[in-house]
Design a protein around this motif. Structure first.
Motif, PDB file in Angstrom:
ATOM      1  N   GLY A   1       0.817  -1.205   0.000  1.00  0.00           N
ATOM      2  CA  GLY A   1       0.000   0.000   0.000  1.00  0.00           C
ATOM      3  C   GLY A   1       0.852   1.256   0.000  1.00  0.00           C
TER       4      GLY A   1
ATOM      5  N   ARG B   1       0.136   3.896   1.427  1.00  0.00           N
ATOM      6  CA  ARG B   1       0.040   4.517   2.753  1.00  0.00           C
ATOM      7  C   ARG B   1       0.318   3.525   3.882  1.00  0.00           C
ATOM      8  NH1 ARG B   1      -5.210   5.253   3.165  1.00  0.00           N
ATOM      9  NH2 ARG B   1      -5.818   4.483   1.130  1.00  0.00           N
ATOM     10  N   ASP B   2       1.132   2.509   3.618  1.00  0.00           N
ATOM     11  CA  ASP B   2       1.430   1.518   4.654  1.00  0.00           C
ATOM     12  C   ASP B   2       2.181   2.200   5.797  1.00  0.00           C
ATOM     13  OD1 ASP B   2       2.581  -0.588   6.224  1.00  0.00           O
ATOM     14  OD2 ASP B   2       2.310  -1.944   4.527  1.00  0.00           O
ATOM     15  N   GLU B   3       1.533   2.249   6.944  1.00  0.00           N
ATOM     16  CA  GLU B   3       2.080   2.951   8.099  1.00  0.00           C
ATOM     17  C   GLU B   3       3.009   2.078   8.935  1.00  0.00           C
ATOM     18  OE1 GLU B   3      -1.677   0.911   9.389  1.00  0.00           O
ATOM     19  OE2 GLU B   3      -0.953   1.875   7.574  1.00  0.00           O
TER      20      GLU B   3
ATOM     21  N   ASP C   1      -3.502   2.097  -3.561  1.00  0.00           N
ATOM     22  CA  ASP C   1      -3.829   3.254  -2.719  1.00  0.00           C
ATOM     23  C   ASP C   1      -4.530   2.752  -1.466  1.00  0.00           C
ATOM     24  OD1 ASP C   1      -4.242   5.770  -1.723  1.00  0.00           O
ATOM     25  OD2 ASP C   1      -5.941   6.210  -3.036  1.00  0.00           O
ATOM     26  N   ASP C   2      -3.725   2.288  -0.510  1.00  0.00           N
ATOM     27  CA  ASP C   2      -4.270   1.672   0.687  1.00  0.00           C
ATOM     28  C   ASP C   2      -3.226   1.754   1.797  1.00  0.00           C
ATOM     29  OD1 ASP C   2      -6.091   0.279   2.295  1.00  0.00           O
ATOM     30  OD2 ASP C   2      -6.477  -1.252   0.784  1.00  0.00           O
ATOM     31  N   ASP C   3      -3.631   1.335   3.002  1.00  0.00           N
ATOM     32  CA  ASP C   3      -2.713   1.320   4.135  1.00  0.00           C
ATOM     33  C   ASP C   3      -2.206  -0.109   4.352  1.00  0.00           C
ATOM     34  OD1 ASP C   3      -4.824  -0.023   5.381  1.00  0.00           O
ATOM     35  OD2 ASP C   3      -5.430   1.699   6.568  1.00  0.00           O
ATOM     36  N   HIS C   4      -1.622  -0.375   5.503  1.00  0.00           N
ATOM     37  CA  HIS C   4      -1.011  -1.674   5.779  1.00  0.00           C
ATOM     38  C   HIS C   4      -2.014  -2.829   5.685  1.00  0.00           C
ATOM     39  CE1 HIS C   4       1.877  -4.507   7.360  1.00  0.00           C
ATOM     40  NE2 HIS C   4       0.978  -4.898   8.259  1.00  0.00           N
ATOM     41  N   ARG C   5      -3.214  -2.627   6.139  1.00  0.00           N
ATOM     42  CA  ARG C   5      -4.199  -3.721   6.138  1.00  0.00           C
ATOM     43  C   ARG C   5      -4.690  -4.073   4.735  1.00  0.00           C
ATOM     44  NH1 ARG C   5      -5.668  -5.236  10.985  1.00  0.00           N
ATOM     45  NH2 ARG C   5      -7.662  -6.084  10.352  1.00  0.00           N
TER      46      ARG C   5
END
Length: 175
Positions: free
Chosen positions: A122, A124-126, A148-152
């Motif tokens: 992602g 935006r993987d935090e 276009d996503d975060d860690h999950r």
């Protein structure tokens, strides 16, 4: 004979996690067999402490299969799946939100160079910096899909499932 698929969940998750479950359902609908080990007991040992027992559990499961399996992993599940490919024969690696390293762990992420591998991450993987996985993919010239996503990666399950279907077609064509 199609290889079985072993789907490994991330830390603070379980074998019924959203992505793992969705990919297992897809694979089973296409006629593949799936296994989902439960690493929650190992995860109680903390991130670095869980790597060795997870890896031992996964390698034992790989050795129990009639043919080299496809490994699917998310986060910590991806990390140990890559490491397992260095020690055990596997038919493919489909890895999501992969950390390049685990604080306190003596080994960094790696994969066997002879195994078909797809990486998904992602923007935006935090938890697992994209720059680390981008550099890894570049060094190894591996396909890396950035969503276009975060860690999950919970907003991208359909896109991931589409890529997984293509990956399984590729693996089946090699068998």
């Amino acid at each position: 004979m199609r290889p079985p698929i072993i789907l490994s969940h991330g830390a603070e998750s379980g074998p019924d996690a959203t992505k793992v479950s969705a990919l297992a359902r897809l694979a089973e609908s296409l006629g593949w067999s799936t296994l989902r080990p439960d690493y929650r007991e190992d995860d109680a040992l903390g991130l670095a402490g869980s790597v060795a027992p997870r890896l031992a559990r996964l390698e034992a499961l790989i050795r129990a299969q009639p043919v080299p399996p496809v490994l699917v992993g998310s986060s910590m599940g991806a990390f140990v799946s890559g490491l397992a490919s260095l020690e055990q024969p596997v038919a493919g690696l489909f890895l999501m939100a992969t950390p390049e390293s685990i604080p306190g762990c003596e080994v960094d992420f790696d994969v066997s160079p002879d195994v078909p591998t797809v990486l998904i991450h992602g923007w935006r993987d935090e938890l697992c910096p994209l720059d680390d996985m981008y550099a890894f993919a570049e060094r190894r010239q591996l396909p890396l899909l950035i969503l276009d996503d975060d860690h999950r990666l919970s907003e991208s399950v359909d896109a991931i499932a589409g890529q997984f279907r293509l990956f399984l077609e590729h693996v089946a064509g090699r068998a």
